[in-house]
Design a protein around this motif. Structure first.
Motif, PDB file in Angstrom:
ATOM      1  N   SER A  41       0.808  -1.203   0.000  1.00  0.00           N
ATOM      2  CA  SER A  41       0.000   0.000   0.000  1.00  0.00           C
ATOM      3  C   SER A  41       0.847   1.261   0.000  1.00  0.00           C
ATOM      4  O   SER A  41       0.359   2.333  -0.278  1.00  0.00           O
ATOM      5  CB  SER A  41      -0.909  -0.024   1.223  1.00  0.00           C
ATOM      6  N   THR A  63     -11.608  11.140   0.486  1.00  0.00           N
ATOM      7  CA  THR A  63     -10.574  10.326  -0.152  1.00  0.00           C
ATOM      8  C   THR A  63      -9.603   9.683   0.845  1.00  0.00           C
ATOM      9  O   THR A  63      -8.728   8.941   0.426  1.00  0.00           O
ATOM     10  CB  THR A  63      -9.737  11.168  -1.130  1.00  0.00           C
ATOM     11  N   THR A  64      -9.758   9.964   2.128  1.00  0.00           N
ATOM     12  CA  THR A  64      -8.723   9.511   3.062  1.00  0.00           C
ATOM     13  C   THR A  64      -8.667   7.981   3.177  1.00  0.00           C
ATOM     14  O   THR A  64      -9.691   7.306   3.121  1.00  0.00           O
ATOM     15  CB  THR A  64      -8.943  10.131   4.450  1.00  0.00           C
ATOM     16  N   VAL A  65      -7.451   7.464   3.300  1.00  0.00           N
ATOM     17  CA  VAL A  65      -7.282   6.044   3.636  1.00  0.00           C
ATOM     18  C   VAL A  65      -6.454   5.911   4.914  1.00  0.00           C
ATOM     19  O   VAL A  65      -5.995   4.830   5.252  1.00  0.00           O
ATOM     20  CB  VAL A  65      -6.632   5.241   2.483  1.00  0.00           C
ATOM     21  N   ASP A  66      -6.252   7.032   5.598  1.00  0.00           N
ATOM     22  CA  ASP A  66      -5.507   7.053   6.858  1.00  0.00           C
ATOM     23  C   ASP A  66      -6.387   6.428   7.955  1.00  0.00           C
ATOM     24  O   ASP A  66      -7.530   6.848   8.149  1.00  0.00           O
ATOM     25  CB  ASP A  66      -5.162   8.506   7.190  1.00  0.00           C
ATOM     26  N   MET A 146      -3.555   0.219   8.550  1.00  0.00           N
ATOM     27  CA  MET A 146      -4.197  -1.073   8.392  1.00  0.00           C
ATOM     28  C   MET A 146      -3.523  -1.813   7.236  1.00  0.00           C
ATOM     29  O   MET A 146      -2.894  -1.197   6.368  1.00  0.00           O
ATOM     30  CB  MET A 146      -5.680  -0.883   8.096  1.00  0.00           C
ATOM     31  N   PHE A 148      -4.928  -3.223   4.693  1.00  0.00           N
ATOM     32  CA  PHE A 148      -5.543  -2.815   3.427  1.00  0.00           C
ATOM     33  C   PHE A 148      -6.242  -1.468   3.629  1.00  0.00           C
ATOM     34  O   PHE A 148      -7.447  -1.442   3.906  1.00  0.00           O
ATOM     35  CB  PHE A 148      -6.560  -3.855   2.949  1.00  0.00           C
ATOM     36  N   PRO A 149      -5.512  -0.367   3.470  1.00  0.00           N
ATOM     37  CA  PRO A 149      -6.123   0.937   3.779  1.00  0.00           C
ATOM     38  C   PRO A 149      -7.320   1.274   2.895  1.00  0.00           C
ATOM     39  O   PRO A 149      -8.286   1.881   3.361  1.00  0.00           O
ATOM     40  CB  PRO A 149      -4.983   1.924   3.535  1.00  0.00           C
ATOM     41  N   ARG A 150      -7.264   0.873   1.639  1.00  0.00           N
ATOM     42  CA  ARG A 150      -8.376   1.232   0.746  1.00  0.00           C
ATOM     43  C   ARG A 150      -9.624   0.412   1.067  1.00  0.00           C
ATOM     44  O   ARG A 150     -10.745   0.930   1.037  1.00  0.00           O
ATOM     45  CB  ARG A 150      -7.957   1.027  -0.703  1.00  0.00           C
ATOM     46  N   ILE A 151      -9.419  -0.884   1.383  1.00  0.00           N
ATOM     47  CA  ILE A 151     -10.560  -1.714   1.804  1.00  0.00           C
ATOM     48  C   ILE A 151     -11.179  -1.103   3.062  1.00  0.00           C
ATOM     49  O   ILE A 151     -12.407  -1.092   3.239  1.00  0.00           O
ATOM     50  CB  ILE A 151     -10.090  -3.155   2.101  1.00  0.00           C
ATOM     51  N   ALA A 153     -11.316   2.036   3.799  1.00  0.00           N
ATOM     52  CA  ALA A 153     -12.154   3.179   3.396  1.00  0.00           C
ATOM     53  C   ALA A 153     -13.451   2.688   2.762  1.00  0.00           C
ATOM     54  O   ALA A 153     -14.528   3.243   3.024  1.00  0.00           O
ATOM     55  CB  ALA A 153     -11.387   4.075   2.436  1.00  0.00           C
ATOM     56  N   ILE A 154     -13.365   1.638   1.937  1.00  0.00           N
ATOM     57  CA  ILE A 154     -14.597   1.108   1.314  1.00  0.00           C
ATOM     58  C   ILE A 154     -15.556   0.648   2.404  1.00  0.00           C
ATOM     59  O   ILE A 154     -16.750   0.932   2.369  1.00  0.00           O
ATOM     60  CB  ILE A 154     -14.275  -0.062   0.357  1.00  0.00           C
ATOM     61  N   TRP A 157     -17.274   3.633   3.864  1.00  0.00           N
ATOM     62  CA  TRP A 157     -18.192   4.368   2.980  1.00  0.00           C
ATOM     63  C   TRP A 157     -19.403   3.550   2.570  1.00  0.00           C
ATOM     64  O   TRP A 157     -20.354   4.074   1.995  1.00  0.00           O
ATOM     65  CB  TRP A 157     -17.442   4.908   1.751  1.00  0.00           C
TER      66      TRP A 157
ATOM     67  N   THR B  13      -1.841   8.638   1.920  1.00  0.00           N
ATOM     68  CA  THR B  13      -2.927   8.804   2.888  1.00  0.00           C
ATOM     69  C   THR B  13      -4.260   9.138   2.243  1.00  0.00           C
ATOM     70  O   THR B  13      -5.221   9.435   2.935  1.00  0.00           O
ATOM     71  CB  THR B  13      -2.594   9.905   3.895  1.00  0.00           C
ATOM     72  N   ALA B  14      -4.321   9.150   0.906  1.00  0.00           N
ATOM     73  CA  ALA B  14      -5.588   9.463   0.254  1.00  0.00           C
ATOM     74  C   ALA B  14      -5.732   8.663  -1.028  1.00  0.00           C
ATOM     75  O   ALA B  14      -4.754   8.390  -1.714  1.00  0.00           O
ATOM     76  CB  ALA B  14      -5.683  10.954  -0.048  1.00  0.00           C
ATOM     77  N   SER B  15      -6.967   8.285  -1.324  1.00  0.00           N
ATOM     78  CA  SER B  15      -7.266   7.590  -2.564  1.00  0.00           C
ATOM     79  C   SER B  15      -8.702   7.909  -2.941  1.00  0.00           C
ATOM     80  O   SER B  15      -9.589   7.846  -2.087  1.00  0.00           O
ATOM     81  CB  SER B  15      -7.090   6.084  -2.380  1.00  0.00           C
ATOM     82  N   PRO B  16      -8.975   8.277  -4.176  1.00  0.00           N
ATOM     83  CA  PRO B  16     -10.343   8.671  -4.529  1.00  0.00           C
ATOM     84  C   PRO B  16     -11.263   7.488  -4.817  1.00  0.00           C
ATOM     85  O   PRO B  16     -12.468   7.665  -4.903  1.00  0.00           O
ATOM     86  CB  PRO B  16     -10.148   9.508  -5.790  1.00  0.00           C
ATOM     87  N   PRO B  18     -12.078   4.376  -3.143  1.00  0.00           N
ATOM     88  CA  PRO B  18     -12.972   3.657  -2.215  1.00  0.00           C
ATOM     89  C   PRO B  18     -14.368   4.260  -2.100  1.00  0.00           C
ATOM     90  O   PRO B  18     -15.365   3.531  -2.074  1.00  0.00           O
ATOM     91  CB  PRO B  18     -12.223   3.745  -0.881  1.00  0.00           C
ATOM     92  N   ALA B  22     -17.754   2.114  -2.812  1.00  0.00           N
ATOM     93  CA  ALA B  22     -18.799   1.928  -1.807  1.00  0.00           C
ATOM     94  C   ALA B  22     -20.150   2.420  -2.326  1.00  0.00           C
ATOM     95  O   ALA B  22     -21.190   1.845  -2.025  1.00  0.00           O
ATOM     96  CB  ALA B  22     -18.430   2.655  -0.519  1.00  0.00           C
TER      97      ALA B  22
END
Lengths: 597, 128
Positions: A41, A63-66, A146, A148-151, A153-154, A157, B13-16, B18, B22
């Protein structure tokens, strides 16, 4: 007319997709990615708007994945859902102040009780636990983020659309009514057969929303299992893994086995309603019993999904203010694992009165009684941790003690319900409602509050107002016990669940329960006020150890992280900091030190 | 103030993607369930498009186009399944065929999009 509608929908959808595409191309420079050989990641040397820093304003949050940002969003979401679910029940309790219907019609009352349950369990309970675990687990176990940071975020959301779908029936949309099935969605009522109005699309939307929240929880669980297994820092071993991570790991395992089953059962039910299948049809299919078995195979582990992490929070926080390490740490971990395993063997105790095979019933009674043992082990460990300890009654500690107290009452009333003869008398009465509210409100929510107060300084950099926190605690402690003890007594008297009206003989106890609910409302208002005002105006925390844990040798790593954060803040010397937190230039260190007492 | 003390500065720290993934799941689910053609097609396109973009962003693939084609194959198979199921259902009130066509249309658009991207988009634009 119908063609025009389809055309309009097509154009709208097309415009939406084009808009998304245009926005994505503006935000992301697709051609500039540098693929990583590791596929991990962390991305290095890439270009594009969002890759170099957190974007500004609302885009940052979208957009955050933090993990910390996502934790905060889970928290805000959970609090919002808690307020919605709380106001729903205030409406119900107000209606129940009189035996006859005055305020809301019985049908609407049923809708409220359905939504109150689903909102509190799936939109408040699970997310508020995810708030703590997202924010703190990576910090505590020394992970960068984490797995999988993007998972991650999903998973978050998915929740706002889930809430909109679950509440859709309450919105002023023509021909849409809210579900009245209760959160258990028993067939045949929820299958929409017969003369009722539960064939309405509002019920389908609620089920879709619930399905989405299940997908979200499953994604989160996979992420936590992967994170705790693979992303631990070098110094964190299985032997010294903290108790909160243990409970989250166990909870994630339970989610992994329980939630996909709920999702499948919901899809079967939706198919029965819309696509002519007969999974739960009376006679041709599995009937009402199949639904109950499938639902409770998910539903009872769900109870432990909700209670294990709060137990972890209490096990983590309570020793800090008892001045001693957690008594019998190993046995608390073993109990957690034992509860996790046993929780899958007790589901049919919700079905003792259905006429199922008595031999099966007896085995479920035995396991249900057995699960009280690890729970009691934990309770005794908490008590022994406090025994002869140097107890400091801060707000988080008060909530931990409140948790233990309410958990004992909720747990002991549960042991009685596990006994078949007692259950046959008390089934579907207010006794059951009182019992599980002692757990979900008195224990789970109390532990959540302990966590919120304990980490408030770490997350916000400010301290809450202590006297308001005490008001909050005592209103809630007294309010919880008044409300739910009255319900247990109502149950002894034979008052059945899920009715908007009742016989006049139950009026006094119902009015007492309503009084307790209003105390909870008042405490809740004080809490929200305290959180909001302290966030903006509370005294700035300048010490990395605001709870003075160093003195008793009980400081934990997340406070070290906080301390380092404060140190670098001082090192910045109050100059304009680089725009790392959403473009808002905060220069608190210079001026607010003077103004805050 | 350092928000992430001790953390690598290269950490993204950012990705558009996800957020839209969702959003796409409920759109696709509701579109297929309630037989809303455009919503089903749009939701599926958004889901598989964003998945392809996210896979590329995370570095699992170099280019998004083949991911689109893989997505298209899954969608087409599901659409075909719905069409087949429709022939097996005697109940007139259950219209699986219309739902199947919506899913197939989404699959075809994904397939064509992936194919065109693979053939016509210059590799140089994706140079490492």
């Amino acid at each position: 007319m119908q063609l025009n509608g389809q055309l309009a929908l097509t154009i709208l959808m097309g415009l939406f997709l084009v808009g998304v595409f245009a926005w994505l191309t503006r935000v992301e420079n697709w051609s500039g990615y540098t693929p990583l050989s590791s596929g991990g990641s962390a991305v290095s040397g890439e270009s594009g708007y969002v890759s170099e820093e957190k974007p500004a304003g609302i885009v940052r949050w979208l957009t955050t994945v933090d993990h910390k940002d996502i934790g905060l969003m889970y928290g805000a979401y959970g609090v919002f859902a808690f307020v919605v679910g709380g106001l729903m029940v205030i409406l119900m309790r107000t209606e129940l102040a009189t035996p006859e219907t005055v305020l809301v019609q019985p049908g609407f009352y049923n809708s409220l009780l359905t939504s109150h349950g689903i909102t509190m369990l799936f939109l408040f309970g699970t997310p508020i636990i995810a708030a703590f675990s997202n924010y703190f687990i990576p910090l505590i176990i020394g992970a960068d983020d984490m797995a999988f940071p993007r998972i991650n975020a999903i998973a978050f959301w998915l929740l706002p659309p889930a809430a909109l779908l679950i509440w859709a029936g309450f919105f002023p949309i023509p021909n849409l009514i809210p579900a009245q099935t209760a959160w258990t969605m028993y067939t045949p009522l929820s299958a929409g057969v017969g003369q009722g109005n539960q064939m309405n699309a509002g019920v389908d939307l609620m089920m879709l929303g619930l399905h989405l929240s299940g997908v979200s929880a499953t994604m989160g669980a996979i992420n936590f299992i992967a994170t705790i297994f693979t992303e631990r820092g070098e110094e964190v071993t299985w032997a010294n893994l903290d108790i909160f991570s243990w409970t989250i790991l166990t909870q994630s395992g339970l989610i992994l086995f329980a939630f996909p089953l709920l999702g499948s059962a919901l899809l079967m039910l939706i198919a029965d309603r819309n696509l002519g299948t007969t999974f739960f049809a009376v006679g041709e299919g599995g009937g009402a019993m199949l639904w109950q078995h499938l639902f409770w195979f998910f539903g009872h582990p769900e109870v432990y999904i909700l209670v294990l992490p709060p137990m972890g929070l209490v096990s983590y926080i309570l020793p800090r203010f008892a001045g001693r390490r957690l008594f019998g740490f190993k046995f608390v971990v073993y109990s957690t694992l034992a509860i996790g395993v046993l929780s899958f063997g007790v589901w049919a105790h919700h079905m003792f009165s259905t006429g199922m095979d008595p031999r099966l019933r007896a085995s479920f009674m035995a396991v249900s009684m057995a699960i009280a043992i690890p729970s009691a082990v934990k309770t005794f460990n908490w008590i022994t941790t406090m025994w002869n300890g140097n107890i400091r009654l801060t707000a988080p500690m008060l909530y931990c003690i409140g948790f233990v107290s309410n958990f004992i009452i909720g747990g002991v009333t549960g042991v009685f319900l596990a006994s078949i003869p007692v259950d046959l008398v008390l089934h579907d009465t207010y006794y059951v409602v009182g019992h599980f509210h002692y757990i979900v409100m008195g224990a789970i929510t109390f532990a959540g509050m302990a966590g919120i107060y304990y980490w408030f300084p770490l997350v916000t950099g400010r301290m809450y107002q202590r006297s308001l926190a005490k008001w909050h605690f005592w209103l809630w402690m007294v309010g919880t016990n008044i409300t739910f003890l009255a319900m247990i007594l109502l149950g002894y008297g034979g008052m059945p669940r899920r009715y908007a009206t009742y016989l006049p003989q139950f009026a006094s106890l119902h009015q007492i329960a309503t009084l307790g609910a209003y105390m909870l409302l008042l405490g809740g208002i004080i809490w929200v006020w305290n959180m909001v005002q302290s966030y903006f105006e509370g005294p700035v925390v300048e010490d990395g150890d605001p709870w003075d844990l160093e003195a008793s040798g009980l400081r934990t790593v997340e406070w070290d992280w906080f301390d380092r954060k404060l140190q670098t803040k001082i090192a910045d010397g109050g100059e304009e900091e680089p725009v790392t937190d959403g473009g808002v230039v905060e220069d608190e260190s210079a001026d607010e030190l003077d103004t805050d007492e | 103030m350092d928000e992430n003390p001790g953390l690598s500065e290269q950490y993204r720290t950012a990705s558009p993607w996800p957020f839209f993934i969702a959003l796409s799941i409920p759109l696709a689910e509701a579109g297929i369930l309630f037989n809303l053609f455009a919503v089903a097609v749009g939701g599926l396109l958004l889901f598989f498009g964003c998945c392809a973009g996210m896979l590329q962003e995370a570095g699992y693939v170099d280019r998004p186009w083949r991911s689109l084609v893989v997505g298209a194959v899954i969608v087409l198979a599901f659409g075909g399944l719905l069409l087949y199921a429709d022939t097996q259902v005697a109940n007139e009130a259950v219209q699986l065929a219309e739902r199947g066509y919506a899913v197939l249309v989404a699959g075809i658009i994904l397939f064509v999009g992936g194919l065109l991207g693979e053939v016509f988009v210059d590799d140089g634009e994706f140079a490492v």
